[in-house]
Design an enzyme around this catalytic site. Structure first.
Site, PDB file in Angstrom:
ATOM      1  N   HIS B  45     -55.039  67.911   5.590  1.00 48.76           N
ATOM      2  CA  HIS B  45     -54.407  69.053   6.244  1.00 48.76           C
ATOM      3  C   HIS B  45     -55.459  70.079   6.668  1.00 48.76           C
ATOM      4  CE1 HIS B  45     -51.095  71.713   7.177  1.00 48.76           C
ATOM      5  NE2 HIS B  45     -51.771  72.686   6.596  1.00 48.76           N
ATOM      6  N   GLU B  67     -52.070  62.642   8.137  1.00 44.97           N
ATOM      7  CA  GLU B  67     -51.334  63.589   7.311  1.00 44.97           C
ATOM      8  C   GLU B  67     -49.877  63.138   7.190  1.00 44.97           C
ATOM      9  OE1 GLU B  67     -51.598  67.486   8.939  1.00 44.97           O
ATOM     10  OE2 GLU B  67     -50.365  68.329   7.353  1.00 44.97           O
ATOM     11  N   ASN B 403     -78.160  45.243  -2.716  1.00 48.72           N
ATOM     12  CA  ASN B 403     -78.812  44.055  -3.242  1.00 48.72           C
ATOM     13  C   ASN B 403     -78.141  43.571  -4.510  1.00 48.72           C
ATOM     14  OD1 ASN B 403     -80.785  43.142  -1.574  1.00 48.72           O
ATOM     15  ND2 ASN B 403     -82.332  44.564  -2.319  1.00 48.72           N
TER      16      ASN B 403
END
Lengths: 175, 669
Positions: B45, B67, B403
């Site tokens: 918001h 929203e 990794n």
């Protein structure tokens, strides 16, 4: 043309002349700091120049190109200094430092750099129409490192492109 | 557009994006956590509001759409499954890339329409699956027992809420208030009902809710107001209170008996698990903490000034005046500068959590992509480091973590075969040890095989078989840092294009740090990065080389000594000394620096000053002209114009205002 001499005691060039009402807003005039190397006069745009200082103790930095003189302490900031004569390969009196020698600090590419010159003569206004395109060589400097030539009465100012001179590869600038 | 507001917009949107990231992740773990959903909703918001204010249309419509979806999730109207979460993340990524667009070019370049369409479909396909009875219906079926109607819908959270708010002697009521049919101001009456109820007790939930009453038209407010109330009043007293309100036609009050045993159990578990997760993962607080934003360059300037002050204080001390008040002033000045210095350093320190908090999302996406299960445990996110170090550290850590997921943790079936838990563990841990900060990235994967690495290194021409024969396991492991070295056979998208680990190493070293590996087959691998607390100030040994003063950081020095020429031996044309059974090569500093002096003159001296420096794993004796003193130095960069000067890492300003260069001894060979 209006010429303004640099006050030797007041080192700061820019603020003085930008705030005195002489600043031109029409955009067809530019201010240049005129400096001396050997017998030639050169100019850099004042918007790049920060201040003019007397040479101070320079610490040599190893493993750097020959024209890099070293670094100075400017109010706590480390500023590299470039010898313009060496950069332009101007041989005559290459190493002599006289009373009139100065370091102009310039801001190029977001870096603060000092350029060491034989002297700072004045700050001048140049009309756009007084600017001439750069010839192949001027003041020992090749065309691509030049912005143009400024004419002040019978004097010729070699206007240099600091960006290229300082940051482009160290290829021969001289013809 | 005003630069200042734009900067504020970037800062805040970065924060909100981070909040969204963390909370959507948390939501995936616990889809029922209303607090989390509310935080997400608030962040979305606020983001929408900012975007609209700044006139960024795409961002506004995108956040608006999100929203809406979040609102539906909040009201249990939308089923929250992995698909939905993925979709939320996708939206978040779009937001991030739009913000980056604006940063780079000032314009919104990323297309959002496709995503908006997708999200619409997603909302359509996910709504309606939620059991309708979880929403309090607004029917005016007054015959149904009030208690059953309202109370049946209590979620565990609400039961918890009741438990939290109920005093020993309080009653729990299910209340239904019916307004006159021709009441003109239903919303006002309904408001009065809830207000009165709130005065005599605690409303757990109501239908309509207070918000609905305040925001809806009269037409949408039914005649009935139902609520669950905790109150100390007896049912009759409550009834009287409610009947006093104008337009109230009927009041029904039922006592509610609730079975709290399950809730209590849940609650106990929850609090212990939340405590546990706090202590083990130390998640940084997702709420945005109130701070003053300061441009980092201002801090640098402040640091510069403090450095200047320090230098001048040292000069003043050097005067050694014979005056009573002189010593007094020097003492005062000393205390103040030290304190100032300390405070400025503190300001520059930021918690490493700032970069850690982006990793959970990354690991989640990565492990999904690779079909692995990975639990990332973060410890010590509060550990503080100098700002300038932290900024540099993000990329190396990303690489190490990628990794670990890609090469370290095995596929699920492989882990099963090895009798390991299917879920792999990666531990990211930061802590302070003395004046160093240690950061560990540890996985419980397959481990590294030194011999295999060595074979590979020989194959790639990085080393030779003879060299390898003399190496121990640790040295072999270090091949992963060699440029052009990659450990997996096939190059994957995720990591390993043969670039990376060498870059990780060089970044860490450029920060004056070191990286180490430990690994055991099928147990796992641990990378440890050690870094100085701060880059700005360090202890250094000042030396003279060719009449110039240089500083060598103490952490690079093993010891200093003065040798006589007869201790110099020759091995293959190289001067060496033997120090405690170790053969140490002797190098002339002036020569390393290509200084314009005659080399080799030190051999004629009676006493040769030597600094034994650590260059990676090796020791090298550096011949200098004179050992000066040890002092604290303020490290300054040589700036953009002089980048990467060989053997010079920076500069500092010494007592007389001159510049001394700082030697970088790492690559001296």
């Amino acid at each position: 043309m209006e010429a303004v001499t640099v006050d030797e005691k007041e080192n700061v060039v820019r603020d003085d002349y930008l705030n005195d009402g002489m600043h031109d807003n029409t955009g067809n005039k530019d201010q240049f700091v005129v400096f001396q190397l050997g017998s030639e006069e050169y100019g850099v745009n004042i918007s790049q120049a920060k201040e003019i200082i007397k040479p101070k103790n320079i610490t040599n930095v190893p493993n750097t190109p020959e024209h890099v003189l070293g670094v100075i302490n400017l109010r706590g900031q480390i500023v590299p200094v470039v010898d313009m004569k060496k950069r332009f390969s101007i041989e005559l009196d290459a190493d002599t430092e006289t009373d009139s020698s100065r370091i102009i600090t310039v801001e190029v590419n977001d870096a603060l750099i000092g350029i060491k010159v034989d002297g700072v003569n004045e700050v001048v206004w140049l009309d756009q129409d007084k600017l001439e395109p750069a010839p192949e060589v001027a003041g020992g400097v090749r065309q691509e490192y030049l912005i143009g030539i400024g004419k002040i009465e019978d004097r010729l100012l070699v206007l240099v492109d600091l960006n290229k001179i300082l940051f482009e590869d160290t290829d021969e600038i001289k013809n | 557009m005003d630069e200042q507001y734009l900067q504020m917009f970037f800062d805040e949107s970065d924060e909100y994006i981070q909040v969204l990231n963390e909370n959507i992740l948390a939501l995936e773990q616990d889809p029922d956590d209303k607090d989390v959903i509310n935080s997400i909703f608030r962040a979305a918001h606020s983001l929408k509001g900012m975007a609209a204010t700044m006139g960024f249309d795409r961002l506004t419509s995108l956040t608006h759409k999100l929203e809406n979806a979040l609102d539906k999730i909040r009201n249990d109207e939308l089923k929250l499954d992995t698909e939905m979460i993925d979709s939320l993340f996708a939206g978040l990524d779009l937001i991030t890339s739009i913000v980056n667009d604006i940063k780079d070019s000032g314009e919104e370049l990323t297309e959002v329409q496709d995503y908006v369409d997708e999200l619409n479909e997603m909302i359509a396909s996910h709504s309606g699956e939620v059991a309708v009875d979880s929403v309090i219906s607004n029917t005016d079926n007054a015959d149904v027992s009030v208690a059953n109607d309202v109370v049946l819908d209590l979620s565990n959270d609400e039961k918890e809420e009741i438990l939290d708010n109920k005093g020993e002697t309080d009653y729990i009521y299910g209340v239904l208030v019916e307004l006159e049919e021709d009441s003109m101001l239903k919303s006002v009456r309904a408001y009065m009902v809830l207000k009165t109820a709130a005065e005599v007790g605690y409303i757990v939930k109501s239908s309509p809710t207070r918000d609905e009453i305040e925001n809806e038209d009269d037409d949408n407010i039914g005649r009935e107001i139902k609520f669950v109330l905790i109150s100390h009043l007896a049912a009759e007293e409550l009834e009287n209170e409610l009947f006093d309100i104008i337009d109230v036609q009927d009041v029904k009050i039922d006592n509610v008996e609730l079975d709290f045993s399950e809730v209590k159990k849940n609650k106990a578990e929850k609090s212990s698990s939340s405590k546990k997760s706090k202590s083990s993962s130390n998640k940084t607080n997702v709420e945005v903490s109130p701070t003053v934003r300061v441009d980092i360059s201002k801090l640098d300037t402040l640091m510069n000034m403090v450095g200047e002050l320090l230098i001048n204080k040292t000069r003043l001390e050097g005067l050694k005046l014979e005056h009573d008040t002189y010593n007094d002033i020097i003492g005062q000045l000393d205390r103040v500068t030290m304190e100032l210095h300390h405070v400025v350093m503190q300001i520059r320190m930021v918690p490493i959590g700032g970069i850690f908090n982006r990793f959970p999302r990354m690991i989640r996406d990565l492990s999904k992509e690779l079909d692995k299960e990975v639990d990332l445990i973060i410890e010590g996110a509060e550990t503080e480091l100098d700002r300038s170090i932290i900024d540099e550290l993000a990329d190396p850590l990303v690489h190490l973590l990628r990794n670990a997921v890609d090469h370290g943790i095995e596929q699920k079936d492989v882990r099963k075969e090895k009798d390991k838990p299917v879920e792999g563990k990666i531990l990211l841990k930061a802590y302070q040890k003395g004046s160093e900060i240690l950061i560990e990235v540890e996985d419980d994967g397959k481990g590294l095989d030194g011999d295999k690495l060595a074979e590979k290194a020989i194959e790639k021409g990085i080393t030779t078989r003879e060299d390898v024969e003399n190496m121990d396991e640790r040295e072999k492991l270090h091949f992963v840092f060699a440029p052009g070295f990659s450990t997996t056979e096939e190059v994957s998208d995720v990591s390993g294009r043969g670039v990376g680990m060498d870059v990780v190493k060089s970044v860490v070293e450029s920060l004056d740090g070191q990286i180490m590996i430990e690994s055991e087959k099928d147990i796992g691998t641990r990378f440890t990065i050690s870094l100085p607390l701060t880059l700005a100030i360090t202890q250094a040994l000042m030396v003279k080389i060719d009449d110039e003063i240089f500083a060598i950081p103490l952490n690079a020095i093993s010891e200093t000594l003065t040798i006589t020429p007869d201790r110099l031996k020759q091995v293959r044309g190289q001067d060496v000394i033997v120090l405690r059974d170790k053969t140490i090569p002797i190098k002339e500093a002036a020569r390393q620096l290509n200084l314009d002096v005659e080399y080799g003159k030190y051999k004629e001296l009676d006493e040769i000053p030597v600094v034994i420096v650590k260059t990676g794993e090796r020791l090298v004796g550096l011949v200098i002209d004179e050992l000066l003193n040890q002092q604290e130095i303020v490290i300054k960069s040589l700036g953009k114009y002089l980048l990467n000067v060989e053997h010079i890492s920076g500069a500092t300003i010494v007592g007389d205002g001159d510049v001394a260069l700082i030697l970088d001894v790492r690559n001296i060979a």
